[in-house]
Design an enzyme around this catalytic site. Structure first.
Site, PDB file in Angstrom:
ATOM      1  N   GLU A 194       0.830  -1.207   0.000  1.00 61.41           N
ATOM      2  CA  GLU A 194       0.000   0.000   0.000  1.00 61.41           C
ATOM      3  C   GLU A 194       0.860   1.251   0.000  1.00 61.41           C
ATOM      4  O   GLU A 194       1.931   1.287   0.602  1.00 61.41           O
ATOM      5  CB  GLU A 194      -0.925   0.059   1.219  1.00 61.41           C
ATOM      6  N   THR A 195       0.330   2.253  -0.687  1.00 61.85           N
ATOM      7  CA  THR A 195       0.847   3.616  -0.618  1.00 61.85           C
ATOM      8  C   THR A 195      -0.294   4.479  -0.114  1.00 61.85           C
ATOM      9  O   THR A 195      -1.395   4.457  -0.673  1.00 61.85           O
ATOM     10  CB  THR A 195       1.336   4.120  -1.989  1.00 61.85           C
TER      11      THR A 195
END
Length: 185
Positions: A44-45
């Site tokens: 995830e970002t």
């Protein structure tokens, strides 16, 4: 825009669960956020910016494949950045997300997070579950994700996932658990 890579759930470098945290100052398009997440190539970002009304922060999460509606470790990583890099003085951060408002409190030994719980519905165990997991689950439940209860904790601790095969199963993610010597594994 500043970006940080934070290892959540640890205080040891190169351990834990890494997430990228982007402090957004100018609006980004969905396409730009997706391209940044692809470039980061982490699970995830997180993209965070001060809420327009000045109350809390707007937070979104992208995987290399798509936007997701909830991510615990990337939320924790984002709170760490806001508390430590942005000199946020309050003891509680409010994040406005697709899953509703999430709260992270700074406490003596770290952080506490309040998240929504997905309602789970029991679903039939299938041959596909057994084929992918290598063991027949005793029970299975569906919320946003598929949760499989396995017969022994060794199946959970020794399991080596095959990402391509997991895509055959329903749910955004697949979770496994089993009764263990100290509760659940």
């Amino acid at each position: 825009m500043k970006q940080f890579i934070v290892d959540a759930f640890t205080d040891i470098v190169f351990k834990g669960n890494p997430a990228a945290v982007c402090l957004v100052e100018q609006p980004l398009t969905d396409e730009q956020m997706q391209l940044i997440a692809i470039e980061n190539n982490l699970s995830e970002t997180a993209f965070v910016q001060a809420a327009a009304d000045g109350n809390g922060f707007d937070l979104r999460w992208f995987t290399p494949g798509s936007e997701v509606d909830l991510c615990g470790h990337a939320t924790l990583a984002t709170a760490f950045v806001i508390f430590n890099e942005c000199n946020f003085k309050e003891s509680t951060i409010v994040f406005h997300t697709m899953s509703g408002d999430l709260f992270v409190n700074r406490v003596e030994n770290g952080y506490e997070m309040t998240f929504p719980a997905y309602e789970l519905t029991e679903v039939p165990v299938t041959a596909a579950m057994e084929a992918v997991l290598g063991v027949c689950p005793e029970e299975a439940y569906m919320g946003r994700d598929l949760l499989c209860v396995l017969p022994d904790e060794s199946f959970v601790t020794d399991y080596e996932p095959k990402s391509e095969a997991l895509l055959m199963l329903d749910g955004l993610l697949v979770h496994t658990t089993a009764a263990g010597s100290n509760g659940f594994a």
